[in-house]
Scaffold this motif. Sequence first.
Motif, PDB file in Angstrom:
ATOM      1  N   GLN A 137      -3.522   2.456   3.382  1.00 56.46           N
ATOM      2  CA  GLN A 137      -3.799   1.029   3.486  1.00 56.46           C
ATOM      3  C   GLN A 137      -2.656   0.340   4.237  1.00 56.46           C
ATOM      4  N   GLU A 138      -2.986  -0.704   5.013  1.00 55.37           N
ATOM      5  CA  GLU A 138      -1.957  -1.442   5.737  1.00 55.37           C
ATOM      6  C   GLU A 138      -0.959  -2.058   4.755  1.00 55.37           C
ATOM      7  N   MET A 139       0.236  -2.388   5.248  1.00 57.07           N
ATOM      8  CA  MET A 139       1.315  -2.848   4.378  1.00 57.07           C
ATOM      9  C   MET A 139       1.955  -4.121   4.910  1.00 57.07           C
ATOM     10  N   SER A 140       2.632  -4.824   4.000  1.00 54.82           N
ATOM     11  CA  SER A 140       3.378  -6.023   4.385  1.00 54.82           C
ATOM     12  C   SER A 140       4.669  -6.080   3.585  1.00 54.82           C
ATOM     13  N   LEU A 141       5.678  -6.691   4.173  1.00 54.13           N
ATOM     14  CA  LEU A 141       6.934  -6.935   3.474  1.00 54.13           C
ATOM     15  C   LEU A 141       7.421  -8.322   3.862  1.00 54.13           C
ATOM     16  N   SER A 142       7.633  -9.177   2.864  1.00 57.79           N
ATOM     17  CA  SER A 142       8.131 -10.535   3.103  1.00 57.79           C
ATOM     18  C   SER A 142       9.576 -10.616   2.641  1.00 57.79           C
ATOM     19  N   LEU A 143      10.432 -11.142   3.505  1.00 59.18           N
ATOM     20  CA  LEU A 143      11.869 -11.191   3.244  1.00 59.18           C
ATOM     21  C   LEU A 143      12.356 -12.623   3.433  1.00 59.18           C
ATOM     22  N   LEU A 144      12.847 -13.222   2.340  1.00 55.99           N
ATOM     23  CA  LEU A 144      13.353 -14.588   2.418  1.00 55.99           C
ATOM     24  C   LEU A 144      14.575 -14.662   3.325  1.00 55.99           C
ATOM     25  N   MET A 145      14.602 -15.698   4.167  1.00 54.39           N
ATOM     26  CA  MET A 145      15.819 -15.983   4.918  1.00 54.39           C
ATOM     27  C   MET A 145      16.797 -16.713   4.014  1.00 54.39           C
ATOM     28  N   GLU A 146      18.052 -16.318   4.065  1.00 62.24           N
ATOM     29  CA  GLU A 146      19.091 -17.067   3.368  1.00 62.24           C
ATOM     30  C   GLU A 146      19.497 -18.257   4.236  1.00 62.24           C
ATOM     31  N   ASP A 147      20.139 -19.238   3.629  1.00 59.04           N
ATOM     32  CA  ASP A 147      20.465 -20.466   4.357  1.00 59.04           C
ATOM     33  C   ASP A 147      21.386 -20.222   5.547  1.00 59.04           C
TER      34      ASP A 147
END
Length: 451
Positions: A45-55
């Motif tokens: 199955q396709e995948m995703s990864l979300s990564l918060l930007m720091e300030d």
Amino acid sequence: MSFPLKIDVSANLVVDIHLHEFYLGDRERKCWTYLTTGMVESGQQEMSLSLLMEDDDDENSYPKTPIKIFALLENYAQDGKVVDIADATRLGKKELFGYTALYYLPAIQYEGLPDCQNHLALVLVHQAEYEFAKRYGFTRLLSRIGKFCSCFPYPTWNTRRRPSLFAPDLREDSVLNEHDLIPLNGMQAELIEEVVHLTLHTSDQYRLTRCLENLAGQDSSFALQTGLSLTANACLFWEPGQANPGAYTAPDEVTRIGAAFIIFEAAETSSGRLVEDGFLFSLSKEDLKILANCCKMRTNSGILESSGLNLCVQWGEEGFDAPQTAVAYHHLAGWTELASGADTESQEKRIALKSIVNISANARYKINTRQLDRYVEDIQAFLLSSMSEESEELLLTIRIDIQNNFASYEISADIELNPDFKSYMIKGLSKLRPCAASMPVIFDLVFTINA
């Protein structure tokens, strides 16, 4: 640099990197989300990864390591190591931002991103968290992370700075220490009103039948690990030191509450109750026989009545095997008390009353002092459930206007607050019973948050 970026990883695999924004708690945050195309060519199955930007991040300096991780996962899939919801991959020395393992969950559909219905989201966990999930179940781990980040049903965004929630080799004072959790094929347990609905996959028919038959024989009890419930709008939460279970919830009506486990034990009479973040059912010989026959014949049990919670067993083959849709994103989470219990001392210190400021002349003398103390405690408990431990340190002022036993509220702080967050706070506070006042009165409660 113009987003989305398209990165060719292999002959079949492409990773698109999107830059987007969404509200997290009390403010808007930027995020890089990596979406794959081509994993399906390897049966994955396709995948995703979300990564918060720091300030202090430069939005054009997106991390490259996730791309290497996707290449690794493509190779695993080509070798037959295909993963699904709630599976884990240990990264070992290939750790990602200090995290040593990945779990897979249905993707969150963030506004402005392409359709993520067919994607698995990667959730990064520390080594101690991975060990915790092996011992106490992935659903319990997910509830701890969800409550810590104040997101429902879980955060599929990742941050490079999230600390581990547990010390290495942690062993909690939990009822689960007395059992080896039996994993079933995505079994789900939901509390709907006073009935626990247990939904089973047909592949678990014979294993569960044996467990129930052994319970009628030599075994005194057994524990089943539940899977993630995607239809629940609340999830039981418990941690050591918490007297009674509660549930962290979506910011709307709570109608279906998921759990981390269910324990069955033999008894003279049948009863059901909440224990920690799961359910405990004591079953009479008659009810044990009914459940065992339901498993043998693969039939629904109907509602088995008992003292306390009731039980209903049903089979859900089609629902389990159908593709999972992307989960709606809630940037706020609520809290529901399922039984009265005190917050731990450390939690109370996290949100502390700094002062009560009179706006009306002699405001405190117009209020029932005992009721005021109770009212402040109720507000503090609401703030504990609403403010993430990852929220910024701030000074929060709640202006309260009490007239005719009705309270209205204004929210302000020493930092800018998201208007949606203010509305959510006022809506939640309006559900509390205000203290009695002998005449109209206005006063401020000033709280320190995460100080």
